[in-house]
Scaffold this active site. Structure first.
Site, PDB file in Angstrom:
ATOM      1  NE  ARG A 285       9.123 -21.266  27.678  1.00  0.00           N
ATOM      2  CZ  ARG A 285       8.839 -21.969  26.658  1.00  0.00           C
ATOM      3  NH1 ARG A 285       9.074 -23.040  26.286  1.00  0.00           N
ATOM      4  NH2 ARG A 285       7.589 -21.405  26.130  1.00  0.00           N
TER       5      ARG A 285
ATOM      6  CB  SER B  82      13.082 -29.327  24.432  1.00  0.00           C
ATOM      7  OG  SER B  82      12.528 -28.676  25.152  1.00  0.00           O
TER       8      SER B  82
ATOM      9  CE  LYS C 204      11.127 -22.091  22.382  1.00  0.00           C
ATOM     10  NZ  LYS C 204      11.657 -23.112  23.121  1.00  0.00           N
TER      11      LYS C 204
END
Length: 201
Positions: free
Chosen positions: A30, A99, A128
């Site tokens: 990512r 997600s 995050k």
């Protein structure tokens, strides 16, 4: 192929070169902010390492490069789902992960027939900034009942010590970031994760 129960997420091919040889069988790359040239190089390098060691590579967001470079999986967030060419992804033979955070997002994910869905954050997380409240173990149980045989990935604030509870609640795989990459001994932590999740492998 079934998802491995240990699913680390890293932000560079350097991490993949370091950790995959330890025995990881599933990893997500990512990278959020990089040029296309850098992304292509990072994905290609990661893919070569994963192929060498029999590990499945999941590319986050960058589906065009994942298709072009013949990767195993692409993982999309809800925003990316609307913009991606899902037909091209499928034609290329890539598997798809999506997600989700609530019921509406789960319905949206299921409508595109993904190969797995990710639910998060399960616990509070520092990796995050999210507007979503922690989902908890009961949400994992409820979503697993709803999606049946479709693999469920749990993500968000999961540590090695919490992993067994998460897997016992119905998650097929546990996605982790900081519990490995911010650990003082990431190599040993990786080996500990592989050992701890062996019963679900």
């Amino acid at each position: 192929m079934d998802l491995d129960p240990f699913y680390p997420i890293v932000d560079s091919s350097n991490w993949i070169d370091r950790l995959v040889p330890l025995g990881i069988k599933l990893v997500q790359l990512r990278i959020k902010d990089a040029s296309e040239e850098t992304l292509r190089r990072e994905i290609a390098t990661s893919q070569a390492t994963c192929r060498k060691y029999g590990c499945q590579l999941i590319v986050n967001d960058h589906w065009r490069l994942a298709v072009d470079l013949g990767c195993d999986y692409v993982h999309l967030g809800q925003e990316d789902l609307a913009d991606a060419d899902l037909a091209s992804i499928r034609r290329a033979g890539l598997r798809l992960g999506v997600s989700t955070h609530d019921g509406a997002e789960l319905d949206a994910a299921l409508s595109v027939k993904p190969d797995y869905v990710a639910l998060g954050p399960v616990f509070p997380t520092s990796s995050k900034t999210l507007s979503w409240k922690p989902q908890g173990l009961e949400k994992i149980e409820g979503w697993k009942r709803k999606i049946g045989d479709l693999p469920l990935v749990a993500i968000g604030g999961i540590t090695l010590e919490r992993s067994r509870d998460v897997l016992q609640s119905g998650a097929n795989s546990v996605a982790i970031i900081s519990d490995v990459t911010k650990n003082s001994t990431p190599d040993q932590r990786t080996l500990d994760w592989i050992a701890e999740t062996q019963d679900w492998r």
